[in-house]
Design an enzyme around this catalytic site. Structure first.
Site, PDB file in Angstrom:
ATOM      1  N   CYS A  31       5.862  49.987  -6.590  1.00  0.00           N
ATOM      2  CA  CYS A  31       5.321  48.720  -7.106  1.00  0.00           C
ATOM      3  C   CYS A  31       6.040  48.370  -8.405  1.00  0.00           C
ATOM      4  O   CYS A  31       6.105  49.191  -9.317  1.00  0.00           O
ATOM      5  CB  CYS A  31       3.822  48.860  -7.359  1.00  0.00           C
ATOM      6  SG  CYS A  31       3.132  47.479  -8.307  1.00  0.00           S
TER       7      CYS A  31
ATOM      8  N   TYR B 111      -7.006   1.507   5.982  1.00  0.00           N
ATOM      9  CA  TYR B 111      -5.991   0.490   5.698  1.00  0.00           C
ATOM     10  C   TYR B 111      -5.996  -0.697   6.644  1.00  0.00           C
ATOM     11  O   TYR B 111      -5.137  -1.556   6.576  1.00  0.00           O
ATOM     12  CB  TYR B 111      -4.587   1.104   5.623  1.00  0.00           C
ATOM     13  CG  TYR B 111      -4.165   1.911   6.836  1.00  0.00           C
ATOM     14  CD1 TYR B 111      -4.013   1.314   8.071  1.00  0.00           C
ATOM     15  CD2 TYR B 111      -3.870   3.261   6.707  1.00  0.00           C
ATOM     16  CE1 TYR B 111      -3.610   2.045   9.161  1.00  0.00           C
ATOM     17  CE2 TYR B 111      -3.461   4.008   7.797  1.00  0.00           C
ATOM     18  CZ  TYR B 111      -3.335   3.391   9.027  1.00  0.00           C
ATOM     19  OH  TYR B 111      -2.931   4.123  10.097  1.00  0.00           O
TER      20      TYR B 111
ATOM     21  N   CYS C  94      -3.954  48.972 -10.098  1.00  0.00           N
ATOM     22  CA  CYS C  94      -2.724  48.365 -10.640  1.00  0.00           C
ATOM     23  C   CYS C  94      -3.108  47.198 -11.550  1.00  0.00           C
ATOM     24  O   CYS C  94      -3.842  46.303 -11.134  1.00  0.00           O
ATOM     25  CB  CYS C  94      -1.866  47.889  -9.471  1.00  0.00           C
ATOM     26  SG  CYS C  94      -0.476  46.848  -9.927  1.00  0.00           S
TER      27      CYS C  94
ATOM     28  N   LYS D 175      10.642   3.183   2.666  1.00  0.00           N
ATOM     29  CA  LYS D 175      10.560   4.609   2.402  1.00  0.00           C
ATOM     30  C   LYS D 175      11.075   4.998   1.008  1.00  0.00           C
ATOM     31  O   LYS D 175      11.905   4.305   0.428  1.00  0.00           O
ATOM     32  CB  LYS D 175      11.369   5.379   3.457  1.00  0.00           C
ATOM     33  CG  LYS D 175      10.781   5.326   4.851  1.00  0.00           C
ATOM     34  CD  LYS D 175       9.433   5.986   4.855  1.00  0.00           C
ATOM     35  CE  LYS D 175       8.937   6.443   6.205  1.00  0.00           C
ATOM     36  NZ  LYS D 175       9.671   7.403   6.943  1.00  0.00           N
TER      37      LYS D 175
ATOM     38  N   GLU E 257       0.843  -1.207   0.000  1.00  0.00           N
ATOM     39  CA  GLU E 257       0.000   0.000   0.000  1.00  0.00           C
ATOM     40  C   GLU E 257       0.871   1.246   0.000  1.00  0.00           C
ATOM     41  O   GLU E 257       2.043   1.179   0.363  1.00  0.00           O
ATOM     42  CB  GLU E 257      -0.874  -0.002   1.274  1.00  0.00           C
ATOM     43  CG  GLU E 257      -1.731  -1.243   1.391  1.00  0.00           C
ATOM     44  CD  GLU E 257      -2.390  -1.397   2.757  1.00  0.00           C
ATOM     45  OE1 GLU E 257      -2.175  -0.541   3.631  1.00  0.00           O
ATOM     46  OE2 GLU E 257      -3.113  -2.391   2.918  1.00  0.00           O
TER      47      GLU E 257
ATOM     48  N   ASP F  47       1.231  10.358   3.840  1.00  0.00           N
ATOM     49  CA  ASP F  47       1.720  11.199   4.915  1.00  0.00           C
ATOM     50  C   ASP F  47       0.570  12.032   5.475  1.00  0.00           C
ATOM     51  O   ASP F  47       0.343  13.162   5.069  1.00  0.00           O
ATOM     52  CB  ASP F  47       2.827  12.098   4.365  1.00  0.00           C
ATOM     53  CG  ASP F  47       3.843  12.397   5.433  1.00  0.00           C
ATOM     54  OD1 ASP F  47       3.753  11.792   6.513  1.00  0.00           O
ATOM     55  OD2 ASP F  47       4.716  13.237   5.178  1.00  0.00           O
TER      56      ASP F  47
ATOM     57  N   LYS G  13       2.198   4.554   1.599  1.00  0.00           N
ATOM     58  CA  LYS G  13       2.265   5.120   2.947  1.00  0.00           C
ATOM     59  C   LYS G  13       1.987   6.607   2.811  1.00  0.00           C
ATOM     60  O   LYS G  13       2.844   7.385   2.419  1.00  0.00           O
ATOM     61  CB  LYS G  13       3.629   4.881   3.581  1.00  0.00           C
ATOM     62  CG  LYS G  13       3.655   5.336   5.030  1.00  0.00           C
ATOM     63  CD  LYS G  13       4.902   4.846   5.724  1.00  0.00           C
ATOM     64  CE  LYS G  13       4.839   5.133   7.205  1.00  0.00           C
ATOM     65  NZ  LYS G  13       4.774   6.561   7.507  1.00  0.00           N
TER      66      LYS G  13
ATOM     67  N   CYS H  22       1.144  47.097  -2.837  1.00  0.00           N
ATOM     68  CA  CYS H  22       1.045  48.177  -3.802  1.00  0.00           C
ATOM     69  C   CYS H  22      -0.214  48.950  -3.426  1.00  0.00           C
ATOM     70  O   CYS H  22      -1.273  48.360  -3.218  1.00  0.00           O
ATOM     71  CB  CYS H  22       0.900  47.586  -5.207  1.00  0.00           C
ATOM     72  SG  CYS H  22       0.227  48.760  -6.398  1.00  0.00           S
TER      73      CYS H  22
ATOM     74  N   CYS I  13       3.348  48.954 -11.424  1.00  0.00           N
ATOM     75  CA  CYS I  13       2.722  50.224 -11.791  1.00  0.00           C
ATOM     76  C   CYS I  13       3.415  51.430 -11.158  1.00  0.00           C
ATOM     77  O   CYS I  13       2.972  52.561 -11.345  1.00  0.00           O
ATOM     78  CB  CYS I  13       1.242  50.217 -11.417  1.00  0.00           C
ATOM     79  SG  CYS I  13       0.961  50.334  -9.644  1.00  0.00           S
TER      80      CYS I  13
HETATM   81  S1  IVH Z   1      -0.594   0.204   8.747  1.00  0.00           S
HETATM   82  C1  IVH Z   1       0.732  -1.894  12.189  1.00  0.00           C
HETATM   83  N1  IVH Z   1      -0.916   1.225   6.357  1.00  0.00           N
HETATM   84  O1  IVH Z   1       2.065   5.144   8.959  1.00  0.00           O
HETATM   85  C2  IVH Z   1       0.022  -1.137  11.193  1.00  0.00           C
HETATM   86  N2  IVH Z   1      -0.108   2.635   8.090  1.00  0.00           N
HETATM   87  O2  IVH Z   1       4.489   4.718  10.604  1.00  0.00           O
HETATM   88  C3  IVH Z   1       0.352   0.286  11.194  1.00  0.00           C
HETATM   89  N3  IVH Z   1       0.276   4.935   7.409  1.00  0.00           N
HETATM   90  O3  IVH Z   1       0.603   5.299  12.157  1.00  0.00           O
HETATM   91  C4  IVH Z   1      -0.412   1.028  10.269  1.00  0.00           C
HETATM   92  N4  IVH Z   1      -0.361   4.703   5.318  1.00  0.00           N
HETATM   93  O4  IVH Z   1      -0.472   6.613  10.267  1.00  0.00           O
HETATM   94  C5  IVH Z   1      -0.531   1.440   7.630  1.00  0.00           C
HETATM   95  N5  IVH Z   1      -1.268   2.008   4.209  1.00  0.00           N
HETATM   96  C6  IVH Z   1      -0.900   2.236   5.475  1.00  0.00           C
HETATM   97  C7  IVH Z   1      -0.466   3.505   5.919  1.00  0.00           C
HETATM   98  C8  IVH Z   1      -0.077   3.661   7.234  1.00  0.00           C
HETATM   99  C9  IVH Z   1       0.095   5.545   6.231  1.00  0.00           C
HETATM  100  C10 IVH Z   1       0.792   5.598   8.618  1.00  0.00           C
HETATM  101  C11 IVH Z   1      -0.058   5.356   9.841  1.00  0.00           C
HETATM  102  C12 IVH Z   1       0.853   4.792  10.879  1.00  0.00           C
HETATM  103  C13 IVH Z   1       2.188   5.200  10.368  1.00  0.00           C
HETATM  104  C14 IVH Z   1       3.231   4.234  10.850  1.00  0.00           C
END
Ligand code: IVH
Length: 679
Positions: free
Chosen positions: A419, A226, A442, A315, A115, A119, A117, A437, A422
């Site tokens: 400005c 998730y 303008c 990551k 999946e 932010d 991740k 300005c 103008c």
């Molecule tokens: S699973 C043990 N799935 O990442 C399961 N987390 O660093 C933990 N996060 O606190 C969560 N996308 O906020 C999971 N597809 C995803 C995610 C995800 C983002 C975040 C989540 C978690 C943090 C862990």
């Protein structure tokens, strides 16, 4: 008087229809009807609910607007701790994880659910008897904050469940602010001199943790689910992948980019693909999450501390680069702000060449100690416009120059700052971070005002963007926003690169814009410091543009979030003869300048509840959440102000106190009735 059962049926029918369209739009990203048709259904439902408040329930699609602010969030104990994830930063680290789980399970082959991740921030959503009851933050993993009110405003979170859903269950997911919403929010904050959010994650967290959920409701937050935390009363799937399919079938939003893979090589490929394509996503991702698909194996592998052994975050490399800051340029914004921006030696960051980057304002440049000639770090976080993070101090040669905006725009002929567009005088109001300005006429400002008025968040006149506004201005067809309503099809069709069809579409869009809600007009006028959220508050509070125009400083500062700076800006705007004329002309053109629906009270507004003893059908948290959802409040102690004491089994001393004070006591069934639930 209509037959009440019939009304109830109509209301339920409308809700089902709206929920269906919400689901199409917010969960599947695939609407079936136009925004106008959707608004029509919502209006119909709102009117019926206003007329028959006894049928208003907290899961109604009209109840996603947010409620009055709370003083603090309650605490929620998570039934199972919310874990975090260990990280892998390289292929080697991924393989090391793989050999660990192989050794622990004695297996070589695994299915992996992979999946994105995202932010954002983790939340847990609890459902009981088909209703969303509690939404909580992760907190320390064991206890989080109760942010139900705020999460209810996120359209992709279902408020109710189909009959097939388990009686009680909890899902977990990531709430996030898409990149576009983040950019817009920060741009508004920069103009208002507010501190900027460093990234979409902080912005999402800041939005979700608002004590005033009406502010949360204005932010375009979204969610991907998730994980299923637990479920009671129905059998649930035995793998992560099937669980996601199952949750989708219940109406939850699950990321369509998830994949089920059967080897670690495929995982590596998935990672690689998204390192390349992450930029094309509408949300910010910082890696992928690799999960062992079998829930049985997950249990077998368990966790060490906060980190499960069965999953890992693989990551992505950061999208930052370093380059030289050649100079700082100045552009003129729609409210006349002089916006500094970085002119960079071109550098490739994550596959895109960057030559310019945002610098926000002079204070920000000082705070970060950015000097002309510096080697700087540039970052493309959720930004369409990249950002300068800061200087690399170790690369300083001593030849770098500090930046002063006044010096930069100093005009040697006029012997004063001017400005750049103008040449009018430059002003910096007391206590503000931006320079302006001073000339409302303008040309750079006018063009941007037209563009802003027509933009999606304002009057939404499709087909009038940057180049069209510039053209209309150049051809002398418009000098202000009211002129848009005098345009003819022929005039538009005569413009360069504009066909009959586009001209027709624009005329239709202009006509349709007349029915936009008042808040959009207030926002579209481009009053300094008035962003989309503030415009909504003003429209609600004053109800018409005339009332807003007449408002005194005292009237304005009545609104909790309106300070003297905003009040003065509004007064200054309406004091200008030119602006008053524009508004009169908008009125003549038939633009809606009044609120369509009057602000409405919820059924329990102003009612204070105290609960004593054990409840049967609801948990305490659920009862409190539902009371609040209907506008009521809950307190721990009985006072003169208490409206009702809810008496459960084995009541405590609160009952005697309520009797002494003559406070009305009700049973749980009566509470359920007030909450609009059949007993
Ligand atoms: S699973 C043990 N799935 O990442 C399961 N987390 O660093 C933990 N996060 O606190 C969560 N996308 O906020 C999971 N597809 C995803 C995610 C995800 C983002 C975040 C989540 C978690 C943090 C862990």
């Amino acid at each position: 008087m209509k037959d009440l059962d019939k009304v109830k049926g109509e209301i339920e029918q409308l809700r089902a229809e709206i929920n269906h369209h919400n689901y199409r739009y917010y969960v599947l990203d695939s609407p079936e009807i136009s925004d106008a048709e959707y608004d029509g259904l919502m209006r119909e439902l709102k009117e019926l609910e206003e007329q028959y408040p006894q049928f208003l329930t907290p899961d109604s699609p009209t109840q996603r607007v947010g409620a009055a602010p709370v003083e603090a969030f309650g605490v929620v104990e998570h039934p199972f701790p919310l874990l975090s994830l260990g990280n892998a930063f390289s292929k080697e680290e991924l393989l090391a994880w793989y050999s660990r789980i192989s050794k622990l399970t004695g297996k070589q082959q695994f299915n992996f659910a992979c999946e994105h991740k995202i932010d954002g921030l983790a939340v847990a959503l609890s459902y009981a008897n088909g209703q969303l009851t509690i939404g909580a933050t992760r907190g320390d993993g064991f206890r989080g904050e109760n942010i139900t009110q705020n999460l209810r405003t996120i359209r992709s979170i279902p408020l109710s469940m189909p009959k097939e859903a388990p009686t009680r269950f909890e899902v977990r997911g990531e709430v996030f602010l898409p990149k576009a919403g983040f950019d817009k929010l920060n741009q508004e904050r920069a103009e208002e001199g507010l501190p900027l959010f460093a990234n979409p994650r902080n912005a999402a967290a800041g939005s979700v943790r608002q004590l005033d959920s009406r502010i949360t409701a204005k932010r375009p937050l979204d969610i991907y689910i998730y994980m299923l935390g637990y479920a009671e009363g129905k059998p649930t799937p035995v793998t992560q992948w099937e669980t996601m399919e199952y949750l989708k079938s219940l109406g939850f939003k699950v990321n369509p980019n998830n994949r089920l893979l059967s080897s670690i090589e495929q995982v590596e490929e998935y990672h690689h693909t998204w390192v390349e394509r992450r930029e094309s996503l509408p949300y910010e991702v910082d890696g992928i999450v690799v999960k062992v698909d079998s829930l049985d194996l997950q249990r077998q592998l368990g966790a060490i501390g906060h980190e499960p052994r069965w999953a890992i975050a693989y990551k992505f490399p950061a999208i930052q680069g370093t380059t030289r800051l050649i100079d700082i340029g100045i552009s003129v914004g729609r409210t006349g702000t002089l916006n500094p921006y970085a002119i960079l030696e071109p550098v490739s960051v994550g596959g895109v060449t960057i030559k310019q980057a945002a610098l926000h304002n002079e204070d920000d440049i000082r705070r970060k100690d950015i000097r002309i000639g510096d080697t700087v770090i540039v970052q493309r976080a959720g930004e369409v416009i990249p950002e300068v993070i800061g200087p690399v101090i170790s690369k300083r040669t001593g030849k770098e120059k500090e930046f002063s905006l006044e010096e930069k725009v100093f005009d040697t002929e006029k012997k004063r700052p001017a400005c750049p567009e103008c040449k009018a005088e430059v002003i910096k109001p007391e206590g503000e971070v931006m320079y302006y300005c001073s000339n409302a006429a303008c040309p750079a400002q006018i063009q941007q005002r037209i563009e802003h008025f027509a933009s999606r968040g304002a009057m939404d006149i499709r087909g009038i963007g940057e180049s069209q506004s510039a053209m209309l201005l150049r051809e002398g067809l418009v000098k202000d926003v009211a002129d848009l309503y005098d345009l003819s099809q022929e005039q538009l069709a005569s413009l360069e690169r504009m066909g009959d069809k586009s001209a027709n579409n624009i005329i239709t869009a202009i006509n349709n814009s007349k029915r936009q809600p008042l808040a959009r007009v207030v926002f579209g006028l481009g009053i300094r410091h008035i962003g989309g959220e503030m415009a909504e508050l003003l429209a609600k509070h004053f109800g018409s543009i005339d009332n807003l125009a007449k408002a005194s400083r005292d009237d304005l500062t009545q609104i909790a979030t309106v300070g003297p700076k905003i009040a003065d800006s509004i007064i200054a705007f309406f004091r200008q003869e030119e602006n008053r004329r524009i508004i009169e002309r908008l009125k003549t053109a038939g633009v809606r300048l009044e609120e369509a629906v009057k602000p409405k009270e919820l059924p329990l507004t102003g009612k204070e509840f105290v609960i004593t003893g054990r409840l049967e059908a609801l948990s305490r948290d659920e009862a409190e959440a539902r009371i609040k959802a209907l506008g009521g409040s809950t307190k721990d102690n009985v006072t003169q102000k208490t409206s009702y004491l809810v008496v459960g089994a084995d009541p405590g001393s609160k009952l005697a106190k309520a009797q002494a004070l003559g406070i009305e006591q009700i049973k749980e069934e009566e509470l359920l009735q007030l909450l609009g639930q059949k007993t």
